[in-house]
Design a protein around this motif. Sequence first.
Motif, PDB file in Angstrom:
ATOM      1  N   GLY A 165      21.191 -18.724  46.064  1.00  0.00           N
ATOM      2  CA  GLY A 165      21.119 -18.477  44.633  1.00  0.00           C
ATOM      3  C   GLY A 165      21.743 -19.577  43.817  1.00  0.00           C
ATOM      4  O   GLY A 165      21.891 -19.459  42.614  1.00  0.00           O
ATOM      5  N   GLY A 166      22.167 -20.634  44.453  1.00  0.00           N
ATOM      6  CA  GLY A 166      22.739 -21.752  43.733  1.00  0.00           C
ATOM      7  C   GLY A 166      24.084 -21.423  43.124  1.00  0.00           C
ATOM      8  O   GLY A 166      24.813 -20.548  43.568  1.00  0.00           O
ATOM      9  N   LEU A 167      24.409 -22.121  42.057  1.00  0.00           N
ATOM     10  CA  LEU A 167      25.710 -21.990  41.404  1.00  0.00           C
ATOM     11  C   LEU A 167      25.907 -20.634  40.751  1.00  0.00           C
ATOM     12  O   LEU A 167      27.026 -20.157  40.635  1.00  0.00           O
ATOM     13  N   GLY A 168      24.814 -20.024  40.340  1.00  0.00           N
ATOM     14  CA  GLY A 168      24.930 -18.700  39.718  1.00  0.00           C
ATOM     15  C   GLY A 168      25.545 -17.680  40.658  1.00  0.00           C
ATOM     16  O   GLY A 168      26.398 -16.887  40.273  1.00  0.00           O
ATOM     17  N   LYS A 169      25.119 -17.710  41.910  1.00  0.00           N
ATOM     18  CA  LYS A 169      25.679 -16.780  42.905  1.00  0.00           C
ATOM     19  C   LYS A 169      27.136 -17.100  43.202  1.00  0.00           C
ATOM     20  O   LYS A 169      27.942 -16.201  43.395  1.00  0.00           O
ATOM     21  N   MET A 170      27.472 -18.376  43.238  1.00  0.00           N
ATOM     22  CA  MET A 170      28.863 -18.771  43.466  1.00  0.00           C
ATOM     23  C   MET A 170      29.744 -18.281  42.319  1.00  0.00           C
ATOM     24  O   MET A 170      30.854 -17.821  42.541  1.00  0.00           O
ATOM     25  N   LYS A 171      29.232 -18.386  41.108  1.00  0.00           N
ATOM     26  CA  LYS A 171      29.999 -17.914  39.946  1.00  0.00           C
ATOM     27  C   LYS A 171      30.203 -16.405  40.029  1.00  0.00           C
ATOM     28  O   LYS A 171      31.302 -15.911  39.768  1.00  0.00           O
ATOM     29  N   GLU A 172      29.166 -15.670  40.418  1.00  0.00           N
ATOM     30  CA  GLU A 172      29.296 -14.213  40.565  1.00  0.00           C
ATOM     31  C   GLU A 172      30.322 -13.874  41.638  1.00  0.00           C
ATOM     32  O   GLU A 172      31.132 -12.964  41.461  1.00  0.00           O
ATOM     33  N   LEU A 173      30.279 -14.610  42.740  1.00  0.00           N
ATOM     34  CA  LEU A 173      31.218 -14.382  43.827  1.00  0.00           C
ATOM     35  C   LEU A 173      32.648 -14.676  43.374  1.00  0.00           C
ATOM     36  O   LEU A 173      33.573 -13.908  43.654  1.00  0.00           O
ATOM     37  N   THR A 174      32.829 -15.769  42.646  1.00  0.00           N
ATOM     38  CA  THR A 174      34.147 -16.125  42.118  1.00  0.00           C
ATOM     39  C   THR A 174      34.660 -15.044  41.174  1.00  0.00           C
ATOM     40  O   THR A 174      35.829 -14.647  41.248  1.00  0.00           O
ATOM     41  N   GLU A 175      33.802 -14.547  40.302  1.00  0.00           N
ATOM     42  CA  GLU A 175      34.191 -13.489  39.368  1.00  0.00           C
ATOM     43  C   GLU A 175      34.559 -12.207  40.115  1.00  0.00           C
ATOM     44  O   GLU A 175      35.511 -11.519  39.746  1.00  0.00           O
ATOM     45  N   ALA A 176      33.813 -11.901  41.169  1.00  0.00           N
ATOM     46  CA  ALA A 176      34.115 -10.707  41.967  1.00  0.00           C
ATOM     47  C   ALA A 176      35.479 -10.834  42.631  1.00  0.00           C
ATOM     48  O   ALA A 176      36.256  -9.872  42.663  1.00  0.00           O
ATOM     49  N   PHE A 177      35.799 -12.032  43.148  1.00  0.00           N
ATOM     50  CA  PHE A 177      37.110 -12.255  43.750  1.00  0.00           C
ATOM     51  C   PHE A 177      38.221 -12.131  42.712  1.00  0.00           C
ATOM     52  O   PHE A 177      39.278 -11.560  42.979  1.00  0.00           O
ATOM     53  N   LYS A 178      37.996 -12.655  41.514  1.00  0.00           N
ATOM     54  CA  LYS A 178      38.992 -12.545  40.446  1.00  0.00           C
ATOM     55  C   LYS A 178      39.241 -11.082  40.092  1.00  0.00           C
ATOM     56  O   LYS A 178      40.377 -10.655  39.927  1.00  0.00           O
ATOM     57  N   LYS A 179      38.152 -10.309  39.956  1.00  0.00           N
ATOM     58  CA  LYS A 179      38.278  -8.886  39.619  1.00  0.00           C
ATOM     59  C   LYS A 179      39.018  -8.142  40.727  1.00  0.00           C
ATOM     60  O   LYS A 179      39.898  -7.321  40.455  1.00  0.00           O
ATOM     61  N   ALA A 180      38.703  -8.459  41.979  1.00  0.00           N
ATOM     62  CA  ALA A 180      39.386  -7.821  43.112  1.00  0.00           C
ATOM     63  C   ALA A 180      40.875  -8.139  43.095  1.00  0.00           C
ATOM     64  O   ALA A 180      41.706  -7.266  43.357  1.00  0.00           O
ATOM     65  N   GLN A 181      41.221  -9.375  42.758  1.00  0.00           N
ATOM     66  CA  GLN A 181      42.623  -9.761  42.700  1.00  0.00           C
ATOM     67  C   GLN A 181      43.337  -9.017  41.561  1.00  0.00           C
ATOM     68  O   GLN A 181      44.462  -8.550  41.722  1.00  0.00           O
ATOM     69  N   GLN A 182      42.663  -8.867  40.416  1.00  0.00           N
ATOM     70  CA  GLN A 182      43.243  -8.127  39.295  1.00  0.00           C
ATOM     71  C   GLN A 182      43.467  -6.674  39.675  1.00  0.00           C
ATOM     72  O   GLN A 182      44.505  -6.087  39.360  1.00  0.00           O
ATOM     73  N   VAL A 183      42.498  -6.080  40.360  1.00  0.00           N
ATOM     74  CA  VAL A 183      42.629  -4.686  40.787  1.00  0.00           C
ATOM     75  C   VAL A 183      43.781  -4.557  41.776  1.00  0.00           C
ATOM     76  O   VAL A 183      44.575  -3.612  41.690  1.00  0.00           O
ATOM     77  N   GLN A 184      43.907  -5.512  42.696  1.00  0.00           N
ATOM     78  CA  GLN A 184      44.995  -5.471  43.672  1.00  0.00           C
ATOM     79  C   GLN A 184      46.353  -5.549  42.977  1.00  0.00           C
ATOM     80  O   GLN A 184      47.266  -4.798  43.305  1.00  0.00           O
ATOM     81  N   GLU A 185      46.487  -6.448  42.008  1.00  0.00           N
ATOM     82  CA  GLU A 185      47.746  -6.571  41.274  1.00  0.00           C
ATOM     83  C   GLU A 185      48.026  -5.299  40.474  1.00  0.00           C
ATOM     84  O   GLU A 185      49.154  -4.818  40.420  1.00  0.00           O
ATOM     85  N   GLY A 186      46.985  -4.756  39.850  1.00  0.00           N
ATOM     86  CA  GLY A 186      47.131  -3.515  39.097  1.00  0.00           C
ATOM     87  C   GLY A 186      47.495  -2.351  40.000  1.00  0.00           C
ATOM     88  O   GLY A 186      48.284  -1.479  39.618  1.00  0.00           O
ATOM     89  N   ALA A 187      46.943  -2.321  41.205  1.00  0.00           N
ATOM     90  CA  ALA A 187      47.243  -1.250  42.156  1.00  0.00           C
ATOM     91  C   ALA A 187      48.710  -1.277  42.565  1.00  0.00           C
ATOM     92  O   ALA A 187      49.341  -0.226  42.705  1.00  0.00           O
ATOM     93  N   LYS A 188      49.245  -2.473  42.734  1.00  0.00           N
ATOM     94  CA  LYS A 188      50.673  -2.592  43.078  1.00  0.00           C
ATOM     95  C   LYS A 188      51.535  -2.047  41.944  1.00  0.00           C
ATOM     96  O   LYS A 188      52.472  -1.294  42.176  1.00  0.00           O
ATOM     97  N   GLN A 189      51.193  -2.417  40.724  1.00  0.00           N
ATOM     98  CA  GLN A 189      51.942  -1.924  39.569  1.00  0.00           C
ATOM     99  C   GLN A 189      51.775  -0.415  39.428  1.00  0.00           C
ATOM    100  O   GLN A 189      52.738   0.306  39.163  1.00  0.00           O
ATOM    101  N   LEU A 190      50.563   0.074  39.644  1.00  0.00           N
ATOM    102  CA  LEU A 190      50.309   1.517  39.567  1.00  0.00           C
ATOM    103  C   LEU A 190      51.125   2.260  40.606  1.00  0.00           C
ATOM    104  O   LEU A 190      51.692   3.315  40.323  1.00  0.00           O
ATOM    105  N   GLN A 191      51.213   1.733  41.809  1.00  0.00           N
ATOM    106  CA  GLN A 191      51.992   2.358  42.880  1.00  0.00           C
ATOM    107  C   GLN A 191      53.450   2.512  42.443  1.00  0.00           C
ATOM    108  O   GLN A 191      54.059   3.563  42.641  1.00  0.00           O
ATOM    109  N   GLU A 192      53.997   1.470  41.825  1.00  0.00           N
ATOM    110  CA  GLU A 192      55.379   1.528  41.344  1.00  0.00           C
ATOM    111  C   GLU A 192      55.527   2.569  40.232  1.00  0.00           C
ATOM    112  O   GLU A 192      56.510   3.312  40.198  1.00  0.00           O
ATOM    113  N   GLU A 193      54.553   2.638  39.320  1.00  0.00           N
ATOM    114  CA  GLU A 193      54.594   3.617  38.243  1.00  0.00           C
ATOM    115  C   GLU A 193      54.515   5.039  38.794  1.00  0.00           C
ATOM    116  O   GLU A 193      55.238   5.932  38.346  1.00  0.00           O
ATOM    117  N   LEU A 194      53.635   5.247  39.776  1.00  0.00           N
ATOM    118  CA  LEU A 194      53.496   6.578  40.368  1.00  0.00           C
ATOM    119  C   LEU A 194      54.758   6.989  41.110  1.00  0.00           C
ATOM    120  O   LEU A 194      55.113   8.168  41.130  1.00  0.00           O
TER     121      LEU A 194
END
Length: 116
Positions: A10-39
């Motif tokens: 898919g060329g660069l478009g697919k790479m960009k989507e993959l990069t965005e997915a990794f960024k979102k996953a990292q944000q969710v992981q960081e948020g999950a750690k904070q959520l765990q502490e809050e809970l």
Amino acid sequence: MSQGKGFFGGGLGKMKELTEAFKKAQQVQEGAKQLQEELDQLEVEGVAGGGLVKVFLSGNQEPRRVEISPDALGEGAEVISELVTAAMLDAYTKSTATMRERMEDLTGGLNIPGLS
């Protein structure tokens, strides 16, 4: 491999989507750690018998304490046991609902198995 499709087909478009997915996953992981502490800090109260018995759990369902009213003591061990069990179920239900809501907020509508 056809031209213009790149390594991932898919060329660069697919790479960009993959990069965005990794960024979102990292944000969710960081948020999950904070959520765990809050809970861990959150306290959820379960009540039974009109307040005769109260059970307190963390937002992660860890037992904190039980309060039994002196008025309940005359009811006997079997009734107190039933009230404690009912209060535990109430606290557990509230705690899991709170955890589910917060996880849904965190994931922002992502379709993650086990959370729906």
